[in-house]
Design a protein around this motif. Structure first.
Motif, PDB file in Angstrom:
ATOM      1  N   ILE A 129       0.838  -1.201   0.000  1.00  0.00           N
ATOM      2  CA  ILE A 129       0.000   0.000   0.000  1.00  0.00           C
ATOM      3  C   ILE A 129       0.872   1.251   0.000  1.00  0.00           C
ATOM      4  O   ILE A 129       0.596   2.210  -0.713  1.00  0.00           O
ATOM      5  N   THR A 170       2.581   1.758  -3.487  1.00  0.00           N
ATOM      6  CA  THR A 170       1.698   2.118  -4.601  1.00  0.00           C
ATOM      7  C   THR A 170       0.916   3.395  -4.343  1.00  0.00           C
ATOM      8  O   THR A 170       0.107   3.787  -5.171  1.00  0.00           O
ATOM      9  N   SER A 171       1.148   4.034  -3.197  1.00  0.00           N
ATOM     10  CA  SER A 171       0.381   5.232  -2.874  1.00  0.00           C
ATOM     11  C   SER A 171       0.498   6.285  -3.974  1.00  0.00           C
ATOM     12  O   SER A 171       1.598   6.563  -4.447  1.00  0.00           O
ATOM     13  N   PRO A 172      -0.628   6.867  -4.389  1.00  0.00           N
ATOM     14  CA  PRO A 172      -0.570   7.857  -5.466  1.00  0.00           C
ATOM     15  C   PRO A 172       0.049   9.177  -5.007  1.00  0.00           C
ATOM     16  O   PRO A 172       0.490   9.967  -5.828  1.00  0.00           O
ATOM     17  N   ASP A 182       2.543   9.600  -2.256  1.00  0.00           N
ATOM     18  CA  ASP A 182       3.966   9.579  -1.937  1.00  0.00           C
ATOM     19  C   ASP A 182       4.586   8.185  -2.054  1.00  0.00           C
ATOM     20  O   ASP A 182       5.614   7.920  -1.448  1.00  0.00           O
ATOM     21  N   ASN A 222      -3.557   5.606  -9.178  1.00  0.00           N
ATOM     22  CA  ASN A 222      -4.056   5.170  -7.887  1.00  0.00           C
ATOM     23  C   ASN A 222      -4.246   3.655  -7.935  1.00  0.00           C
ATOM     24  O   ASN A 222      -5.367   3.153  -8.069  1.00  0.00           O
ATOM     25  N   MET A 265      -4.265   1.069  -5.915  1.00  0.00           N
ATOM     26  CA  MET A 265      -5.128   0.278  -5.042  1.00  0.00           C
ATOM     27  C   MET A 265      -6.616   0.582  -5.255  1.00  0.00           C
ATOM     28  O   MET A 265      -7.463  -0.098  -4.718  1.00  0.00           O
ATOM     29  N   PRO A 286      -6.917  10.456  -2.086  1.00  0.00           N
ATOM     30  CA  PRO A 286      -7.228   9.450  -3.107  1.00  0.00           C
ATOM     31  C   PRO A 286      -7.264   8.031  -2.527  1.00  0.00           C
ATOM     32  O   PRO A 286      -7.819   7.133  -3.126  1.00  0.00           O
ATOM     33  N   GLN A 287      -6.672   7.831  -1.364  1.00  0.00           N
ATOM     34  CA  GLN A 287      -6.676   6.492  -0.761  1.00  0.00           C
ATOM     35  C   GLN A 287      -7.619   6.429   0.441  1.00  0.00           C
ATOM     36  O   GLN A 287      -7.391   5.663   1.367  1.00  0.00           O
ATOM     37  N   ILE A 347      -8.563   3.100   2.086  1.00  0.00           N
ATOM     38  CA  ILE A 347      -7.649   2.172   2.754  1.00  0.00           C
ATOM     39  C   ILE A 347      -6.826   2.840   3.843  1.00  0.00           C
ATOM     40  O   ILE A 347      -6.013   2.187   4.486  1.00  0.00           O
ATOM     41  N   ARG A 366       3.345  14.962   9.571  1.00  0.00           N
ATOM     42  CA  ARG A 366       4.139  15.582   8.508  1.00  0.00           C
ATOM     43  C   ARG A 366       3.485  16.866   8.005  1.00  0.00           C
ATOM     44  O   ARG A 366       3.926  17.456   7.017  1.00  0.00           O
TER      45      ARG A 366
END
Lengths: 329, 550
Positions: free
Chosen positions: A158, A161-163, A165, A181, A183, B299-300, B303, B315
């Protein structure tokens, strides 16, 4: 003399009666007692294993009937009422049934397709290495990921593959591509799942092939060398055929596990955006049973999976026996 | 015959045990007497007085997950439970396993249905084990032996209703967390430092939120010159078996209840509706989709874990998130450690809309259940012990405040945390400091809205003045989640299959709609929901709701 008698028993050929005392042809029972006496220490050694399989694998099998029962703890397995195929029906009737089947089968099929040859190729390559130290190093490094917990692996995937960082997207950005993106895209799930699985397991999986290669008679190689065979020919005509039985047995075993997709890894990696390709039977059962301990439903699904696995196992074994004369039985 | 020697042994042991316990009781005599004096004024004839067992002959086995502060296990006989043992005379044998493992072990033990512990924490709600006959009804026991529980239920009839199984009986005591909903609400927490820096006001409507998040995205509020800000980062949680996203809290601006109620909410006429198929939910989804497209939402977001978000916050790249209020302070601390100057995190008022006063949903009020098993040899003692730790003033003080003189002291008749608890020498926060001596337990306990059981959440809040200020600002801006009675086994069976499909479908479609993977075809979505049997699910929720409201 004694070894002669044993030979007779083992091979099952009747030798001349004169070598023995006059004695009637030993019956099945007689032979058994005799074999038993002869092999008593071997039998003693295997005894714990037999007990283990009987107690932990065969005896509990009767419990599978709870798939057809509504399990109630106080009444026990035998006392719970029968419900027939209710739990199977519930599963088949789910609008997601076909999607779950497709995802489960495709995920394992692709894993097999891509994941199975790689350890073999790796073992062959490794076998060609002359420098012992380097060989050991490569081997150790390649099977280390096997020991990393699946939770950690998933976390790494995860992160990578983070978009925003992740290392992969950072590279893409450097080369001027739009970040992906990963995942969240159903189209990538299988590739990510399978390639990370290969990365984690190929080194470990190659050990058994290396062992098989080590068992090949070195005289064969010497003879081939005399005949002017190069490395490639030696691989193709000696090493590969030499480990073929191992390959086939492992293939049959893997096909027999087709429906067992690594549940934890899917659960850790998927999310609603990728259900389309990632939701498998095991995760569906998990989601359904999260509120209650649904033993009967889980048993029904397990039975269903095992039936498919068993069918596949028999089929592959049958064809393998016909085509290559190597088989489990 | 062969059993004789062990019997004799046991007998001698029990005498020895009696003597030691008696002597310890004598030693603590003055204390004990005082306690029973105060208790006696309300206690009726058949009720108990302390100690519950005077000869130390009773040992209860209690199974639950182990202390949430993991370095200290309940099996180490923690001070709070030592004290409780001295008061009640009841010895406790803890059968604990670490958090998530406990559920698995107890499920297996429940399936085996043999040798269950006297008192145990249930893996889910009490109806199934009650129907299976694994736990016993408590009504008679409470009526006979549990004066404090009776008093507590009299004061909070809604809790009693929520504890009743569909057959009207109470099979388990649930932890009451209603008191913490005021002190520690769940809501949207914003990076106030960024707001101040950009000269923006606290957002109130969805339009405000859009503008603020847009500014977070574009105006480089963290001042590092890089466009690395994630204006809104939320996480998914599983609540009552359904996955809900922090994003759904913005439904508040449209008068929706999509978080703790999961969209099931009664309308004005008391008819339960599924707000996830309401046109207003479409409005929310369209709005979220706009935010997502413009990069204002992580975007995540599907998860991200709480830890991911904390790391993003330290951060200084996150503008807003959803969490419990006490985390506002934690976020600021994490940022300070990360080298951010003057961090400031504030919970905003719930988003409002035109003609809609925004409301956060309250969690609970019941979380986690404990029942008495069918195998309990001494149910009377068990219920008395539960009565003491669950509902008596003194027992509640032990489990909420810890030990007098160590973690709290009495000031004007009110317990107040000592410096040991608030500025723990081992660097623990107040919750962990209390847990390290056995308070804030995993047994059922009460933090109610009022009465003697309500003091602790506020006292904890007072240890962080900024949080107290925020909690006061938020007072009155929340509504209880839909109160649902426990579902019957039949209701559960009739709906599990439907529910599994619907939860999957909802989660999947919402994600696809928000991320733009699928066009927002609302009519098709609603009609699919209908064909999957959402009406059946609503019907069952209605029954559950009616059972509480009647």
């Amino acid at each position: 003399v004694k070894s002669g008698v044993e030979l007779e028993d083992n091979v099952g050929i009747k030798l001349n009666d004169n070598t023995k005392k006059k004695k009637k042809k030993p019956g099945v029972f007689g032979r058994m007692t005799k074999n038993f006496k002869r092999d008593k220490y071997l039998l003693l050694i295997i005894f714990p294993v037999i007990v283990y399989f009987v107690v932990f694998h065969y005896l509990p099998m009767y419990g599978v009937i709870i798939a057809f029962k509504k399990f109630q703890p106080l009444k026990g397995i035998l006392g719970s009422p029968w419900v027939g195929f209710m739990y199977f029906e519930q599963f088949f009737k789910s609008i997601y049934f076909w999607r779950l089947m497709r995802n489960t089968i495709l995920l394992s099929l692709y894993s097999l397709l891509w994941g199975f040859p790689i350890p073999i190729i790796f073992a062959l390559l490794l076998n060609e290495l002359k420098e012992r130290f380097f060989k050991k190093l490569v081997q150790t490094v390649s099977y280390l990921p096997h020991f990393i917990s699946i939770v950690v692996i998933s976390g790494m995937i995860i992160n990578f593959t983070s978009p925003t960082d992740g290392i992969i997207n950072n590279m893409l950005k450097i080369f001027g591509f739009e970040p992906i993106n990963f995942m969240n895209e159903p189209g990538y799930f299988r590739s990510i799942y399978i390639s990370s699985g290969i990365w984690q397991e190929f080194g470990w999986g190659s050990i058994i092939y290396l062992a098989a290669i080590a068992g090949i008679d070195p005289q064969l190689y010497e003879a081939a060398k005399m005949d002017g065979a190069g490395r490639w020919r030696k691989i193709m005509h000696i090493t590969l055929p030499g480990i073929m039985p191992t390959i086939i047995i492992l293939l049959i075993l893997q096909v027999g596990r087709m429906m067992e997709v690594g549940f934890e890894k899917v659960l850790l990696l998927y999310n609603p955006a990728t259900y389309e390709t990632a939701d498998v039977i095991a995760t569906f059962v998990y989601k359904r049973g999260i509120m209650n301990a649904e033993y009967s439903f889980a048993a029904a699904i397990g039975l269903f999976n095992n039936l498919i696995n068993l069918t596949l196992l028999f089929t592959v074994n049958y064809f393998s026996r016909k085509l290559s004369r190597t088989s489990l039985w | 015959m062969k059993k004789k020697p062990p019997f004799i042994k046991k007998f001698i042991l029990s005498i020895v045990g009696c003597l030691t316990v008696c002597s310890s009781i004598l030693a603590g005599c003055s204390n004990t007497e005082k306690a029973s004096d105060t208790a006696q004024s309300t206690v009726q004839a058949q009720d108990y007085s302390l100690p519950i067992v005077s000869d130390g002959s009773v040992t209860l086995t209690v199974a639950t997950n182990d202390n949430n502060y993991t370095p200290k296990s309940y099996t180490q006989n923690l001070p709070v439970w030592q004290e409780i043992e001295k008061k009640t005379g009841v010895k406790i044998k803890w059968e604990v396993a670490p958090g998530n493992q406990y559920t698995n072990t107890i499920k297996v033990r429940m399936a085996a249905a043999k040798g269950l512990p006297d008192i145990f924490r249930l893996p889910a709600d009490p109806v199934k084990p009650a129907t299976d006959g694994l736990i016993i009804p408590l009504d008679d026991l409470i009526a006979k032996y549990a004066p404090n529980i009776r008093k507590y239920f009299d004061q909070f009839p809604i809790i009693k209703k929520l504890s009743q199984a569909p057959d009207g009986k109470i099979y388990a005591l649930g932890s009451d967390v209603s008191g913490t909903t005021y002190a520690d609400p769940q809501g949207i927490i914003i990076n106030q430092a960024w707001l101040d820096k950009l000269g923006l006001k606290e957002p109130k409507t969805l339009d405000d939120w859009y503008n603020v998040l847009k500014a977070f995205k574009e105006k480089d509020p963290n001042g590092n010159g890089k466009p690395d800000e994630i204006p809104l980062s939320t996480r998914d949680s599983v609540i009552n078996g359904s996955t809900v996203s922090g994003l759904y809290m913005f439904g508040s601006a449209l008068g929706l209840h999509l978080y703790y109620s999961d969209g099931f909410y009664p309308d004005k006429n008391g008819k339960v509706q599924y707000e996830w198929i309401d046109p207003r939910a479409k409005e929310l989804v369209v709005w979220l989709n706009k935010l997502y497209k413009e990069g204002l939402i992580d975007p995540q977001y599907t998860i991200k874990t709480a830890d991911d978000i904390i790391s993003g916050i330290s951060r200084n790249i996150i503008g807003a998130t959803t969490h419990f209020l006490n985390n506002a302070n934690r976020f600021a601390k994490a940022q300070k450690q990360g080298g951010v100057e003057n961090p400031n995190w504030q919970m905003t008022l719930p988003p409002s809309g035109s003609g809609v006063a925004g409301r956060y949903e309250e969690y609970g009020p019941i979380s986690g259940w404990m029942g008495i098993s069918k195998d309990a040899k001494n149910p009377e003692v068990a219920i008395k012990w539960l009565d003491y730790i669950f509902a008596s003033e003194e027992g509640n003080r032990y489990v909420t405040f810890g030990i007098e003189g160590q973690s709290y002291k009495m000031v004007d008749g009110q317990p107040q945390f000592t410096q040991w608890a608030t500025q723990n020498p081992d660097g623990l926060d107040v919750n962990d400091a209390l847990r390290s001596i056995g308070a804030m337990p995993v047994t059922s306990w009460v933090r109610s809205l009022e009465g003697p059981w309500s003091r602790q959440p506020v006292a904890v809040l007072k240890t962080v003045p900024d949080s107290l200020k925020q909690a006061e600002k938020l007072k009155g801006t929340s509504v209880p989640a839909i109160p649902l009675g426990l579902p019957s086994v039949e209701e559960v069976e009739a709906t599990t299959a439907i529910n599994a499909d619907i939860q999957t479908y909802k989660a999947e479609m919402m994600t696809k709609f928000i991320t733009g993977q699928a066009p927002i075809d609302w009519d098709k979505y609603v009609s699919t929901m209908k064909s999957m049997g959402i009406d059946k699910l609503i019907e069952v929720k209605q029954k559950q709701y009616d059972r509480v409201k009647k």
